[in-house]
Motif scaffolding. Structure first.
Motif: not given
Ligand SMILES: Cc1cc2nc3c(=O)[nH]c(=O)nc-3n(C[C@H](O)[C@H](O)[C@H](O)COP(=O)(O)OP(=O)(O)OC[C@H]3O[C@@H](n4cnc5c(N)ncnc54)[C@H](O)[C@@H]3O)c2cc1C
Length: 401
Positions: A42, A385, A151, A155, A15, A46, A382, A158, A18
């Motif tokens: 991840a 992030s 998460y 991610t 995370i 993550t 996280a 992202y 990214m």
């Protein structure tokens, strides 16, 4: 194999890597390549965490953790709203179960207020049940800013935004070593060589080793601490509405076993914090001779062991004994029984340890020639992030000017 020059290479598709990658492509026209050892994003910390959007309650005011958690938390909520990612700002309670914890609870409240939390409410013992009908304790806090999310989809989102802005991700691409020439860096990986002007190391459990392979002495070592979970049986999930936490031991950066309603469904109980014998060691039986010998040859490890061996043994015992694990859980919900929980998954924390035996408390970002190394990004990284990624991307932009 690619020989063309990329402006920035980021090691690690967790995370933090990214978030940095996505923000760099949103802010600049630089070419950015993420290299990730595993087959997807991840894959490690993550994708193996509690999924809590932390409020900022625990961290020393003024620390990087405090600032980035508070800023990152609100950015995380906004990001989830804007991108239709399931999340819930449900709040949590922290429960003191004996008198000795009252001063610590007060310290948490003061820290939370100093960190700008507006939603803290002090609770007397009987008021706890208004939030969590099955919890018991002598006092507590309700923290409204805390929430939950998964998460992994965050991610992946992202990554999607990064890709849509012409970012490139190479998976199954492990960083091996670095060569430097006067104008650029040559990054050697399991998928060939890539050239870049700036390297950003977001390698999580391997970040210290990656730094050393780049010729940078990090002055610390990553120690893997496994966090093991149990899950509440479906028919017992009613015991937990949202999140129930103990008052943490201030000597350690871990929060103590707690109950967490998960965004993907179910309720988890854990994680403990057991020394792992492999950096990506998700099971008791996972052992790496290389990881163990590196750990044992680090002077800080023995200083930590001398100070905290009692706690270490207690954690090993609780890891092997379900009865001991349940005893910890019963402090928060007395009616929970051994038969109410079944083994869940595990995650491994990348916790940096200093040479003097102290567990690194704050996030640590170290700069070197043509490089930025993220050397300690444990919880709440996280949550934080988008804020940490913002800081790293600003550093990167400044370095490439
Ligand atoms: C049990 C547990 C519970 C947690 N609970 C929470 C929580 O509730 N809320 C919260 O905010 N935080 C929580 N955290 C902390 C949070 O998960 C981490 O701080 C965060 O995921 C760190 O992200 P990262 O990108 O730095 O690391 P990672 O997610 O570990 O990513 C690092 C990546 O680098 C890759 N990599 C490593 N070496 C190489 C190499 N040589 N070449 C290429 N790629 C490489 C790895 O494969 C990995 O994908 C928890 C962590 C754990 C373990």
């Amino acid at each position: 194999m690619s020989t063309s020059n990329t402006n920035i290479i980021i090691i690690g598709g967790g995370i933090v890597g990214m978030a940095t990658a996505m923000l760099l492509k949103q802010k600049t026209k630089y070419s950015v390549l993420v290299i990730e050892a595993e087959s997807g994003l991840a894959a490690h910390q993550t994708g193996h965490n509690s999924g809590v959007i932390h409020s900022g309650l625990y961290y020393k005011p003024g620390s990087l953790k405090a600032k980035n958690c508070v800023e990152g938390r609100e950015r995380m909520y906004r990001f989830c709203e804007e991108n239709n990612i399931k999340h819930d700002r449900c709040g949590k309670i922290v429960v003191a179960t004996d008198e000795s914890e009252i001063p610590l609870l007060k310290m948490l409240e003061e820290r939370g207020i100093a960190n700008g939390l507006k939603g803290i409410k002090k609770l007397h013992g009987e008021e706890l049940t208004e939030y969590e009908p099955h919890a018991a304790g002598i006092a507590g806090l309700f923290v409204a800013e805390t929430g939950i999310v998964d998460y992994t989809p965050v991610t992946n989102k992202y990554g999607e935004i990064f890709n849509n802005n012409d970012g490139e991700i190479q998976t199954n691409c492990r960083f091996l070593s670095l060569k430097k020439d006067s104008s650029q860096l040559v990054v050697e990986t399991t998928r060939g060589e890539f050239n870049c002007s700036l390297l950003v190391n977001c390698g999580g459990l391997y970040s210290d080793r990656i730094a050393r392979l780049c010729g940078v002495e990090p002055g610390l070592q990553i120690i893997p601490f496994r966090g093991e979970y149990y899950k509440l049986r479906k028919e017992k999930e009613y015991l937990v509405k949202n999140l129930i936490y103990p008052v943490p031991d201030p000597k350690f950066p871990f929060l103590g076993v707690h109950y967490t309603r998960m965004m993907k469904g179910g309720v988890e109980a854990g994680p403990n914090a057991v020394l792992a014998f492999k950096r990506e060691g998700y099971k008791h039986t996972d052992i790496s001779i290389k990881d163990i010998s590196q750990m044992f040859s680090f002077s800080g490890f023995w200083k930590m062991a001398a100070k905290h061996y009692k706690m270490g043994f207690k954690e090993f015992y609780r890891s092997l004994s379900k009865k001991a694990f349940v005893k910890s859980l019963q402090k928060l919900i007395p009616e929970i029984r051994e038969e109410d929980i079944v083994p869940g998954g595990a995650g491994v924390r990348a916790q940096a340890l200093e040479k003097d035996g102290k567990l690194t408390d704050d996030f640590r970002i170290v700069e070197a020639e043509k490089m930025i190394h993220v050397l300690n990004a444990p919880s709440p990284a996280a949550t934080a992030s988008l804020s940490i990624g913002d800081k790293i991307s600003e550093l990167a932009i400044y370095r490439l000017k």
